[in-house]
Design a protein around this motif. Structure first.
Motif, PDB file in Angstrom:
ATOM      1  N   ALA A 206       4.044  13.234  14.306  1.00 46.36           N
ATOM      2  CA  ALA A 206       3.297  11.846  14.005  1.00 46.36           C
ATOM      3  C   ALA A 206       3.926  10.894  14.883  1.00 46.36           C
ATOM      4  O   ALA A 206       3.518  10.018  15.693  1.00 46.36           O
ATOM      5  CB  ALA A 206       3.052  11.502  12.592  1.00 46.36           C
ATOM      6  N   TYR A 262      -1.261   2.501  11.547  1.00 50.32           N
ATOM      7  CA  TYR A 262      -1.563   2.576  10.050  1.00 50.32           C
ATOM      8  C   TYR A 262      -2.914   3.540   9.825  1.00 50.32           C
ATOM      9  O   TYR A 262      -2.881   4.449   8.795  1.00 50.32           O
ATOM     10  CB  TYR A 262      -2.551   1.230   9.920  1.00 50.32           C
ATOM     11  CG  TYR A 262      -3.102   0.988   8.573  1.00 50.32           C
ATOM     12  CD1 TYR A 262      -2.419   0.547   7.403  1.00 50.32           C
ATOM     13  CD2 TYR A 262      -4.480   1.359   8.209  1.00 50.32           C
ATOM     14  CE1 TYR A 262      -2.825   0.491   5.940  1.00 50.32           C
ATOM     15  CE2 TYR A 262      -5.137   1.309   7.027  1.00 50.32           C
ATOM     16  CZ  TYR A 262      -4.296   0.801   6.059  1.00 50.32           C
ATOM     17  OH  TYR A 262      -4.836   0.633   4.470  1.00 50.32           O
ATOM     18  N   PHE A 263      -3.468   3.803  10.959  1.00 46.47           N
ATOM     19  CA  PHE A 263      -4.307   5.027  10.908  1.00 46.47           C
ATOM     20  C   PHE A 263      -3.727   6.152  10.920  1.00 46.47           C
ATOM     21  O   PHE A 263      -4.130   7.183   9.995  1.00 46.47           O
ATOM     22  CB  PHE A 263      -5.359   4.947  12.217  1.00 46.47           C
ATOM     23  CG  PHE A 263      -6.090   6.238  12.494  1.00 46.47           C
ATOM     24  CD1 PHE A 263      -7.284   6.338  11.836  1.00 46.47           C
ATOM     25  CD2 PHE A 263      -5.547   7.223  13.493  1.00 46.47           C
ATOM     26  CE1 PHE A 263      -7.875   7.469  11.949  1.00 46.47           C
ATOM     27  CE2 PHE A 263      -6.216   8.468  13.661  1.00 46.47           C
ATOM     28  CZ  PHE A 263      -7.400   8.469  13.024  1.00 46.47           C
ATOM     29  N   ILE A 264      -2.848   6.371  11.686  1.00 49.31           N
ATOM     30  CA  ILE A 264      -1.793   7.707  11.377  1.00 49.31           C
ATOM     31  C   ILE A 264      -1.378   7.873  10.092  1.00 49.31           C
ATOM     32  O   ILE A 264      -1.188   9.107   9.628  1.00 49.31           O
ATOM     33  CB  ILE A 264      -0.768   7.967  12.414  1.00 49.31           C
ATOM     34  CG1 ILE A 264      -1.305   7.643  13.979  1.00 49.31           C
ATOM     35  CG2 ILE A 264       0.340   8.848  12.644  1.00 49.31           C
ATOM     36  CD1 ILE A 264      -2.234   9.298  14.329  1.00 49.31           C
ATOM     37  N   SER A 265      -0.611   6.791   9.605  1.00 46.84           N
ATOM     38  CA  SER A 265       0.002   6.899   8.157  1.00 46.84           C
ATOM     39  C   SER A 265      -0.971   7.332   7.200  1.00 46.84           C
ATOM     40  O   SER A 265      -0.833   7.994   6.226  1.00 46.84           O
ATOM     41  CB  SER A 265       0.374   5.548   7.969  1.00 46.84           C
ATOM     42  OG  SER A 265       1.271   5.455   6.476  1.00 46.84           O
ATOM     43  N   GLU A 266      -2.373   6.751   7.327  1.00 44.82           N
ATOM     44  CA  GLU A 266      -3.364   7.178   6.269  1.00 44.82           C
ATOM     45  C   GLU A 266      -3.853   8.398   6.379  1.00 44.82           C
ATOM     46  O   GLU A 266      -4.375   8.878   5.465  1.00 44.82           O
ATOM     47  CB  GLU A 266      -4.438   5.978   6.295  1.00 44.82           C
ATOM     48  CG  GLU A 266      -4.040   4.575   6.008  1.00 44.82           C
ATOM     49  CD  GLU A 266      -3.871   4.546   4.520  1.00 44.82           C
ATOM     50  OE1 GLU A 266      -4.537   4.873   3.623  1.00 44.82           O
ATOM     51  OE2 GLU A 266      -2.769   4.343   3.887  1.00 44.82           O
ATOM     52  N   THR A 267      -3.967   9.023   7.768  1.00 47.70           N
ATOM     53  CA  THR A 267      -4.690  10.286   7.928  1.00 47.70           C
ATOM     54  C   THR A 267      -3.621  11.329   8.102  1.00 47.70           C
ATOM     55  O   THR A 267      -3.952  12.495   7.533  1.00 47.70           O
ATOM     56  CB  THR A 267      -5.544  10.118   9.048  1.00 47.70           C
ATOM     57  OG1 THR A 267      -4.702   9.493  10.314  1.00 47.70           O
ATOM     58  CG2 THR A 267      -6.572   9.038   8.803  1.00 47.70           C
ATOM     59  N   TRP A 268      -2.748  11.179   8.726  1.00 44.64           N
ATOM     60  CA  TRP A 268      -1.795  12.327   9.131  1.00 44.64           C
ATOM     61  C   TRP A 268      -0.612  12.284   8.352  1.00 44.64           C
ATOM     62  O   TRP A 268      -0.149  13.401   7.719  1.00 44.64           O
ATOM     63  CB  TRP A 268      -1.409  12.334  10.502  1.00 44.64           C
ATOM     64  CG  TRP A 268      -0.525  13.328  11.155  1.00 44.64           C
ATOM     65  CD1 TRP A 268      -0.329  14.643  10.346  1.00 44.64           C
ATOM     66  CD2 TRP A 268      -0.512  13.891  12.592  1.00 44.64           C
ATOM     67  NE1 TRP A 268       0.293  15.441  11.030  1.00 44.64           N
ATOM     68  CE2 TRP A 268       0.249  15.073  12.379  1.00 44.64           C
ATOM     69  CE3 TRP A 268      -0.442  13.132  13.496  1.00 44.64           C
ATOM     70  CZ2 TRP A 268       0.581  15.511  13.651  1.00 44.64           C
ATOM     71  CZ3 TRP A 268       0.104  13.513  14.724  1.00 44.64           C
ATOM     72  CH2 TRP A 268       0.517  14.792  14.851  1.00 44.64           C
ATOM     73  N   GLY A 269      -0.080  11.115   7.673  1.00 44.21           N
ATOM     74  CA  GLY A 269       1.032  10.697   7.095  1.00 44.21           C
ATOM     75  C   GLY A 269       2.289  10.886   8.129  1.00 44.21           C
ATOM     76  O   GLY A 269       2.399  11.539   8.824  1.00 44.21           O
TER      77      GLY A 269
END
Length: 275
Positions: A206, A262-269
């Protein structure tokens, strides 16, 4: 160059102190983001001489200060709604003193800047305890990309990337920016994994995606705000940071990267606790 380096060193020291104290008192991040948001928004409005309108300036200052703090609550939409309502109302109230195009210009810029800081605040403070990690990952990519692009372009740059907008940007600099962003993000991940937070597992795939994406988007963000500066007939948004211009000149590349992080953190972690 000497002035740029000194200013950068002071900035790094401030960021380090913010992370140290922010780990203990997370809301400190929101306060700092609110102040930074207010400064950047004022710089943006000043570029179009909108600081001459007390109504617009006072409304923007209150909104900019409040947005990063309220963004971490369930009422995150309220400041945005009220600011939108007031700014469009000013098109009626101030129609004889302020051009509607200028009000629209001010609103759109403040919207972009504040959304970036609001998401950064929400990401960092609601991260579950890993505040410094999410802060660093959000800013290190575009900042490393900017620095690497500057030095790569200075020493290796030959082909102009976008001469009509930013004459100093080169293709070689952009390639150096990609490398710098990826190296910076991955190195930050290694430091936090093995030195700062030894009890977590970090999603390095990520981080790799973030590094590549932010290097490209940081260039786009910088060019967008460069176009605006040219249209307004100014060289820099301010002089708060000697050798670098205003605060907005330093964070323009970050604003378009934060939503993706923020999107990567919320969806992929980005991280998880070791079992």
């Amino acid at each position: 160059m000497k002035t740029r380096i000194i200013t950068a060193a002071v900035g790094v020291l401030f960021v380090v102190l913010l992370m140290i104290f922010g780990e203990q008192w997370p809301f400190l991040f929101a306060i700092v983001f609110g102040l930074a948001n207010a400064i950047a928004c004022v710089e943006f409005l000043t570029a179009r001489k909108l600081q001459k309108s007390p109504l617009i300036m006072i409304t923007t200052l209150i909104y900019a200060l409040a947005m990063p703090m309220i963004a971490i609550t369930s009422l995150w939409y309220l400041p945005l709604y009220l600011y939108t309502l007031l700014m469009f109302t000013y098109m009626i109230i101030l129609r004889f003193s302020v051009n509607i195009k200028d009000i629209t210009f001010g609103f759109s810029g403040v919207f972009v800047i504040s959304c970036g800081f609001a998401l950064l605040s929400r990401l960092v403070i609601t991260s579950g305890g890993w505040h410094s990690f999410f802060f660093v990952i959000s800013v290190v990519g575009p900042w490393c990309a900017d620095s690497a692009a500057y030095f790569a372009g200075s020493f290796l740059g030959k082909r102009k990337l976008c001469p009509t907008i930013s004459p100093n940007k080169t293709v070689e600099g952009a390639m150096g920016g990609i490398v710098g962003s990826v190296v910076g993000v991955m190195l930050a991940g290694i430091i936090f994994r093995f030195i700062v937070y030894s009890s977590i597992t970090i999603n390095f795939w990520a981080l790799l995606v973030i590094g590549v994406f932010c290097s490209v988007v940081s260039i786009i963000g910088d060019l967008i705000f460069s176009v605006i500066k040219r249209d307004c007939g100014i060289k820099d948004y301010g002089s708060l940071m000697p050798g670098h211009g205003g605060l907005l000149d330093r964070i323009d590349s970050v604003l378009f990267c934060v939503p993706f992080v923020y999107f990567i953190s919320e969806t992929w972690g980005l991280l998880s606790l070791q079992i």
